[in-house]
Design a protein around this motif. Structure first.
Motif, mmCIF file in Angstrom:
data_model
loop_
_atom_site.group_PDB
_atom_site.id
_atom_site.type_symbol
_atom_site.label_atom_id
_atom_site.label_comp_id
_atom_site.label_asym_id
_atom_site.label_seq_id
_atom_site.Cartn_x
_atom_site.Cartn_y
_atom_site.Cartn_z
ATOM 1 N N ILE A 86 28.366 52.484 34.910
ATOM 2 C CA ILE A 86 28.500 51.372 35.852
ATOM 3 C C ILE A 86 28.222 51.936 37.238
ATOM 4 C CG2 ILE A 86 30.037 49.641 36.854
ATOM 5 C CD1 ILE A 86 31.624 49.632 34.283
ATOM 6 N N ASP A 87 27.155 51.458 37.865
ATOM 7 C CA ASP A 87 26.861 51.965 39.201
ATOM 8 C C ASP A 87 27.709 51.223 40.242
ATOM 9 O OD1 ASP A 87 25.488 49.578 39.993
ATOM 10 O OD2 ASP A 87 23.642 50.345 39.141
ATOM 11 N N GLU A 88 27.661 51.695 41.463
ATOM 12 C CA GLU A 88 28.513 51.137 42.527
ATOM 13 C C GLU A 88 28.212 49.670 42.817
ATOM 14 O OE1 GLU A 88 31.289 52.454 43.844
ATOM 15 O OE2 GLU A 88 30.911 54.000 42.356
ATOM 16 N N ILE A 89 26.953 49.277 42.757
ATOM 17 C CA ILE A 89 26.590 47.874 43.000
ATOM 18 C C ILE A 89 27.221 46.979 41.943
ATOM 19 C CG2 ILE A 89 24.664 46.226 43.069
ATOM 20 C CD1 ILE A 89 22.923 48.541 44.139
ATOM 21 N N GLU A 90 27.149 47.400 40.681
ATOM 22 C CA GLU A 90 27.747 46.626 39.596
ATOM 23 C C GLU A 90 29.271 46.557 39.741
ATOM 24 O OE1 GLU A 90 24.520 47.466 36.036
ATOM 25 O OE2 GLU A 90 26.020 48.998 36.478
ATOM 26 N N LYS A 91 29.886 47.695 40.076
ATOM 27 C CA LYS A 91 31.344 47.706 40.281
ATOM 28 C C LYS A 91 31.744 46.744 41.386
ATOM 29 C CE LYS A 91 32.942 52.246 38.848
ATOM 30 N NZ LYS A 91 33.460 53.544 39.274
#
Length: 144
Positions: A29-34
């Protein structure tokens, strides 16, 4: 879970959990998705215990099929389509939808009872939106 949480509240929890599954589909899970998931969590009133479920899901991936089967009877047709759209929109947050994410979204949507043609329509709509936003960025950047 739905008996404890109530009909609509329970479906919102499953929605967040499925968003987490899609975000994890490509291996992380990348930061944008988080950020997108946390923003969605902030829109609804979840208890500390419910928020802990989400954090646990992020650390320990859950079975998307079980979650999709459990939410399917809790939501109507329009909500199923809207959820599918949310899943595609989350996957597109990094301006590229990974094959693993697409495959998972199709599987989730099929489990919800949505046919392939309708899923393709939703996917195309999201991709068209990505293209539209990219064109705007190009227009704006030319003036800088």
């Amino acid at each position: 879970m739905q008996e404890i949480l109530g009909f609509k509240k329970g479906s919102k929890i499953y929605e967040i959990r499925l968003l987490i599954c899609v975000a994890q589909a490509d291996g992380y899970i990348d930061e944008i998705e988080k950020e997108c998931i946390f923003r969605q969590v902030q829109q609804d009133l979840f208890s500390v215990k419910e928020r802990q479920i989400f954090h646990d899901d992020i650390e320990n991936p859950k079975d998307w099929k079980l979650l999709a089967e459990e939410i399917a009877p809790l939501i109507n047709w329009s909500e199923k389509l809207f959820l599918t759209r949310k899943l595609f929109k989350l996957a597109s947050k990094d301006n590229f939808i990974q094959k693993e994410e697409t495959d998972m979204i199709y599987q989730i949507a099929c489990t919800l009872g949505i046919d392939q043609k309708k899923i393709q329509e939703i996917e195309n709509w999201v991709i068209e939106g990505m293209d539209w936003a990219a064109r705007w960025s190009n227009i704006v950047s030319k003036d800088i």
